[in-house]
Design a protein around this motif. Structure first.
Motif, PDB file in Angstrom:
ATOM      1  N   LEU A 179       0.836  -1.190   0.000  1.00  0.00           N
ATOM      2  CA  LEU A 179       0.000   0.000   0.000  1.00  0.00           C
ATOM      3  C   LEU A 179       0.874   1.243   0.000  1.00  0.00           C
ATOM      4  N   ALA A 180       0.447   2.266  -0.736  1.00  0.00           N
ATOM      5  CA  ALA A 180       1.160   3.545  -0.749  1.00  0.00           C
ATOM      6  C   ALA A 180       0.883   4.274   0.571  1.00  0.00           C
ATOM      7  N   PRO A 181       1.729   5.234   0.936  1.00  0.00           N
ATOM      8  CA  PRO A 181       1.589   5.938   2.218  1.00  0.00           C
ATOM      9  C   PRO A 181       0.224   6.579   2.461  1.00  0.00           C
ATOM     10  N   ASN A 182      -0.385   7.186   1.447  1.00  0.00           N
ATOM     11  CA  ASN A 182      -1.698   7.800   1.651  1.00  0.00           C
ATOM     12  C   ASN A 182      -2.778   6.764   1.943  1.00  0.00           C
ATOM     13  N   ALA A 183      -2.665   5.599   1.330  1.00  0.00           N
ATOM     14  CA  ALA A 183      -3.614   4.514   1.604  1.00  0.00           C
ATOM     15  C   ALA A 183      -3.449   4.028   3.035  1.00  0.00           C
ATOM     16  N   VAL A 184      -2.212   3.901   3.487  1.00  0.00           N
ATOM     17  CA  VAL A 184      -1.953   3.464   4.863  1.00  0.00           C
ATOM     18  C   VAL A 184      -2.508   4.482   5.857  1.00  0.00           C
ATOM     19  N   ARG A 185      -2.305   5.781   5.581  1.00  0.00           N
ATOM     20  CA  ARG A 185      -2.848   6.822   6.478  1.00  0.00           C
ATOM     21  C   ARG A 185      -4.372   6.748   6.559  1.00  0.00           C
ATOM     22  N   LEU A 186      -5.015   6.566   5.414  1.00  0.00           N
ATOM     23  CA  LEU A 186      -6.477   6.453   5.392  1.00  0.00           C
ATOM     24  C   LEU A 186      -6.929   5.250   6.223  1.00  0.00           C
ATOM     25  N   LEU A 187      -6.309   4.106   5.989  1.00  0.00           N
ATOM     26  CA  LEU A 187      -6.709   2.889   6.706  1.00  0.00           C
ATOM     27  C   LEU A 187      -6.405   2.983   8.204  1.00  0.00           C
ATOM     28  N   ASN A 188      -5.293   3.604   8.573  1.00  0.00           N
ATOM     29  CA  ASN A 188      -4.988   3.799   9.999  1.00  0.00           C
ATOM     30  C   ASN A 188      -6.055   4.654  10.671  1.00  0.00           C
ATOM     31  N   ARG A 189      -6.485   5.697   9.974  1.00  0.00           N
ATOM     32  CA  ARG A 189      -7.518   6.574  10.554  1.00  0.00           C
ATOM     33  C   ARG A 189      -8.845   5.830  10.708  1.00  0.00           C
ATOM     34  N   VAL A 190      -9.202   5.038   9.712  1.00  0.00           N
ATOM     35  CA  VAL A 190     -10.431   4.248   9.788  1.00  0.00           C
ATOM     36  C   VAL A 190     -10.326   3.235  10.927  1.00  0.00           C
ATOM     37  N   GLN A 191      -9.150   2.598  11.058  1.00  0.00           N
ATOM     38  CA  GLN A 191      -8.948   1.625  12.137  1.00  0.00           C
ATOM     39  C   GLN A 191      -9.100   2.295  13.504  1.00  0.00           C
ATOM     40  N   LYS A 192      -8.590   3.526  13.647  1.00  0.00           N
ATOM     41  CA  LYS A 192      -8.734   4.257  14.914  1.00  0.00           C
ATOM     42  C   LYS A 192     -10.199   4.531  15.233  1.00  0.00           C
ATOM     43  N   VAL A 193     -10.977   4.864  14.218  1.00  0.00           N
ATOM     44  CA  VAL A 193     -12.419   5.086  14.427  1.00  0.00           C
ATOM     45  C   VAL A 193     -13.070   3.804  14.913  1.00  0.00           C
ATOM     46  N   ILE A 194     -12.733   2.693  14.279  1.00  0.00           N
ATOM     47  CA  ILE A 194     -13.299   1.402  14.676  1.00  0.00           C
ATOM     48  C   ILE A 194     -12.873   1.052  16.100  1.00  0.00           C
ATOM     49  N   ASN A 195     -11.595   1.241  16.400  1.00  0.00           N
ATOM     50  CA  ASN A 195     -11.107   0.924  17.749  1.00  0.00           C
ATOM     51  C   ASN A 195     -11.773   1.787  18.813  1.00  0.00           C
ATOM     52  N   SER A 196     -12.057   3.035  18.505  1.00  0.00           N
ATOM     53  CA  SER A 196     -12.701   3.904  19.493  1.00  0.00           C
ATOM     54  C   SER A 196     -14.163   3.523  19.710  1.00  0.00           C
TER      55      SER A 196
END
Length: 175
Positions: free
Chosen positions: A122-139
């Motif tokens: 995955l390119a860096p922008n894709a990783v940033r997007l997925l990390n942010r989505v994962q944080k929403v799910i974790n919260s």
């Protein structure tokens, strides 16, 4: 790259659909193939308005985000400079930014290129997007089962797309 080969188009659409499902599962408002009326393809030589692969509503500072997916083979350009891990996906991401970011910014949108390769890179922008989505799910969830949910789903969707493309190329007698 996606639109040139049917197998890549299938994988592109499959990953897009899974990403959209993940966003909705996280409670993030998104729409696939959303008409934004300002994305064009300069290679067409004319104004070809095209939809955003995914439009994420209110993503950053109240601005909507246009997510544009691109799937590439990590072996692209191998004959030119030799194989460098992750180079193809970085080049695809840079190409998408050059092509669409200005139009998005001029229209008060955020542009997020989502480049991935057939090996699951995955390119860096894709990783940033997925990390942010994962944080929403974790919260929103205290379950340990969802700790890597986002990356697992996207990785599996890329692998499934590769498998479908390989099976489609098998001769009929092999099946």
């Amino acid at each position: 790259m996606c639109k040139e080969l049917p197998g890549f188009k299938y994988r592109h659409d499959w990953v897009r659909d899974v990403l959209c499902d993940v966003l909705k599962w996280a409670g993030i408002s998104a729409k696939k193939e959303a008409p934004v009326n300002f994305l064009t393809d300069p290679l067409e030589g004319r104004s070809t308005l095209r939809p955003a692969d995914i439009l994420v509503f209110g993503w950053e500072g109240g601005k909507h985000a246009c997510v544009d997916l691109t799937g590439v083979s990590p072996l692209v350009g191998l004959k030119d400079k030799g194989f460098v891990v992750g180079q193809a996906v970085l080049k695809a991401e840079a190409s998408k930014v050059a092509k669409h970011e200005k139009a998005c910014l001029e229209n008060q949108h955020v542009f997020i290129p989502f480049a991935f390769d057939t090996f699951g890179g995955l390119a860096p922008n894709a990783v940033r997007l997925l990390n942010r989505v994962q944080k929403v799910i974790n919260s929103n969830s205290s379950s340990l089962k969802v700790s890597n949910f986002v990356f697992s789903r996207i990785g599996f969707s890329i692998q499934k797309g590769v498998a479908a493309q390989l099976v489609a190329r098998l001769p009929a007698i092999a099946l």
